[in-house]
Motif scaffolding. Structure first.
Motif, short mmCIF file in Angstrom:
data_model
loop_
_atom_site.label_atom_id
_atom_site.label_comp_id
_atom_site.label_asym_id
_atom_site.label_seq_id
_atom_site.Cartn_x
_atom_site.Cartn_y
_atom_site.Cartn_z
N CYS A 154 58.65 14.23 27.14
CA CYS A 154 58.92 13.62 25.83
C CYS A 154 57.61 13.36 25.09
CB CYS A 154 59.65 12.29 25.99
SG CYS A 154 61.35 12.44 26.55
N LEU A 155 57.59 13.70 23.83
CA LEU A 155 56.51 13.37 22.91
C LEU A 155 57.17 12.71 21.71
CD1 LEU A 155 54.56 16.75 23.21
CD2 LEU A 155 53.80 14.54 24.11
N GLU A 156 57.20 11.38 21.68
CA GLU A 156 58.02 10.61 20.75
C GLU A 156 57.15 9.88 19.73
OE1 GLU A 156 60.53 7.96 23.15
OE2 GLU A 156 59.90 9.18 24.86
N PRO A 157 57.00 10.38 18.52
CA PRO A 157 56.27 9.63 17.49
C PRO A 157 57.00 8.32 17.18
CG PRO A 157 56.49 11.93 16.86
CD PRO A 157 57.40 11.71 18.02
N GLU A 158 56.23 7.23 17.05
CA GLU A 158 56.85 5.92 16.87
C GLU A 158 55.81 4.91 16.42
OE1 GLU A 158 58.22 4.69 20.76
OE2 GLU A 158 56.19 4.54 21.51
N ALA A 159 56.28 3.76 15.96
CA ALA A 159 55.41 2.60 15.83
C ALA A 159 55.20 2.01 17.23
CB ALA A 159 56.04 1.58 14.89
N PHE A 160 54.29 1.08 17.35
CA PHE A 160 53.97 0.56 18.67
C PHE A 160 55.15 -0.22 19.27
CE2 PHE A 160 49.11 0.32 17.75
CZ PHE A 160 49.05 1.70 17.80
N PRO A 161 55.42 -0.03 20.57
CA PRO A 161 56.51 -0.76 21.22
C PRO A 161 56.29 -2.27 21.18
CG PRO A 161 55.66 1.02 22.62
CD PRO A 161 54.72 0.89 21.47
N GLN A 209 54.75 8.18 22.14
CA GLN A 209 55.13 7.87 23.52
C GLN A 209 55.12 9.15 24.34
OE1 GLN A 209 55.62 4.72 24.36
NE2 GLN A 209 56.31 4.89 26.49
N LEU A 210 54.31 9.15 25.39
CA LEU A 210 54.25 10.26 26.33
C LEU A 210 55.03 9.86 27.56
CD1 LEU A 210 53.11 12.92 27.52
CD2 LEU A 210 51.10 11.60 28.24
N TYR A 211 56.12 10.58 27.82
CA TYR A 211 56.95 10.31 29.00
C TYR A 211 57.17 11.62 29.73
CZ TYR A 211 61.02 9.07 31.85
OH TYR A 211 61.88 8.89 32.90
N THR A 212 56.78 11.65 30.99
CA THR A 212 56.84 12.89 31.76
C THR A 212 58.13 13.03 32.58
OG1 THR A 212 55.46 11.83 33.45
CG2 THR A 212 54.36 13.26 31.84
N GLY A 213 59.11 12.18 32.33
CA GLY A 213 60.44 12.38 32.91
C GLY A 213 60.58 11.98 34.36
N GLU A 214 59.80 11.00 34.79
CA GLU A 214 59.84 10.58 36.20
C GLU A 214 61.24 10.15 36.63
OE1 GLU A 214 57.98 7.01 39.02
OE2 GLU A 214 57.38 7.21 36.91
N HIS A 215 61.98 9.48 35.76
CA HIS A 215 63.26 8.89 36.15
C HIS A 215 64.47 9.74 35.77
CE1 HIS A 215 61.17 5.30 37.38
NE2 HIS A 215 60.60 5.21 36.18
N LEU A 216 64.24 10.98 35.35
CA LEU A 216 65.38 11.86 35.11
C LEU A 216 66.17 12.07 36.40
CD1 LEU A 216 63.79 14.61 32.81
CD2 LEU A 216 65.66 13.05 32.20
N GLY A 217 67.48 12.26 36.23
CA GLY A 217 68.35 12.47 37.38
C GLY A 217 69.61 13.20 36.95
N GLY A 218 70.64 13.17 37.80
CA GLY A 218 71.86 13.90 37.49
C GLY A 218 71.58 15.39 37.49
N ARG A 219 71.94 16.07 36.41
CA ARG A 219 71.71 17.52 36.35
C ARG A 219 70.25 17.86 36.03
NH1 ARG A 219 71.11 20.46 31.89
NH2 ARG A 219 71.98 22.27 32.98
N PHE A 220 69.44 16.83 35.74
CA PHE A 220 68.03 17.06 35.41
C PHE A 220 67.14 16.58 36.55
CE2 PHE A 220 70.15 15.89 31.33
CZ PHE A 220 70.20 17.18 30.79
#
Length: 312
Positions: free
Chosen positions: A277-284, A259-270
């Motif tokens: 994120c580079l998240e190894p996983e089985a398929f969603p 899973q490639l996630y570029t953090g679009e929805h980060l908020g708060g202190r981020f």
């Protein structure tokens, strides 16, 4: 070394473990099996909260082991042995990363193995916990050497039940913009998704698109919006992340997706797009797609995943 009662979350004590090797140092929490910090040459390369107690209210899964089933399950429902299983919804109409009380919000037991320079975290999730059938015992062994950080993740169950775990660090190698970060991913396809991030069952060719990272290139400005499961080709390493003047991370995994996630929805202190994120996983949503590799774990065939990140 483990600092017992390092902080408290929800009135309960949380331990912290520190591993060090060469110029690297990793800090782990017994809440969520969280990787709170990873420093190379004194520079932190993952996002984390300054106050560890803030992880109790964290909505972004920062550094956690996500599960029982990482990523999304459509409508929070799937069929198992002819029976419908309903899970709590925490991502609009869908179930995400094990729900509102997934493994990233649980208290784990922690013990160290100084001889192996590793920390073992364990957590038992009972039958019906989070809506999931079956009792599951989870184990995460985190090991640090002078050149590698390794996560070995296991689960043993007492009846068939889905398991799909993901280590959820947000990487930022420079502490600044992600734009200059360079990325390579061994994938020519991604899973096509609908507006809710649920796979449609089709694969999306990504050649010559902003998500084509088969050849190393900079993320660029603006950082591309991405929250997709890349279909790994099986080539090693699965991904390489680097930045000028920073260490290079090479990701080795036994999982079919990343899973490639570029953090679009980060908020708060981020800030949005401040961590990748580079998240190894089985398929969603594999529980609802017969064409995907199954994620049902059986008592006679325990779950295992290994993620090794090499530093150069």
């Amino acid at each position: 070394m483990i600092a017992r009662g390092h902080t408290r979350i929800g009135g309960r004590p949380v331990d912290a473990a520190r591993l060090a090797a060469g110029n690297m140092e990793v800090t782990l929490l017994s809440y969520g099996a969280i990787t709170r910090d990873w420093r190379i040459g004194g520079r932190s390369i993952v996002l984390g909260y300054d106050d560890p107690a803030d992880y109790g209210d964290d909505p972004y899964f920062v550094g956690v082991i996500a599960g029982r089933v990482a990523n999304r399950i459509a409508g929070g429902r799937f069929m198992l042995d002819g029976m419908a299983v309903d899970l709590p919804l925490n991502d609009g109409p869908n179930h995400l990363h094990g729900g509102p009380r997934g493994l990233g919000k649980r208290f784990w037991e922690m013990e160290e193995d100084s001889g192996a320079n590793s920390v073992r975290l364990t957590c038992v999730s009972g039958h019906g916990d989070g809506g999931y059938p079956g009792r599951a015992r989870f184990e995460v062994v985190v090991r640090l050497s002078e050149t590698r950080l390794t996560y070995e993740i296991r689960a043993e169950v007492d009846r068939p039940t889905p398991i799909n775990l993901a280590q959820h660090n947000y990487y930022n190698l420079t502490g600044g913009s992600l734009a200059g970060h360079e990325l390579q991913i061994a994938a020519a396809e991604a899973l096509a998704v609908d507006a809710g991030g649920i796979p449609t069952g089709k694969r999306l060719a990504i050649a010559d698109t902003p998500l084509d990272f088969r050849t190393t290139r900079a993320l660029g400005e603006p950082v591309p919006q991405a929250d997709l499961c890349m279909v790994l080709s099986g080539a090693e390493p699965a991904a390489v992340l680097s930045a000028p003047g920073a260490p290079t991370l090479s990701f080795f995994t036994d999982q079919p997706g990343l899973q490639l996630y570029t953090g679009e929805h980060l908020g708060g202190r981020f800030r949005p797009y401040s961590g990748l994120c580079l998240e190894p996983e089985a398929f969603p949503d594999a529980v609802n797609h017969p064409g995907f590799a199954p994620i049902i774990t059986f008592p006679e065939a325990p779950y295992f995943q290994r993620l090794s990140i090499e530093v150069a």
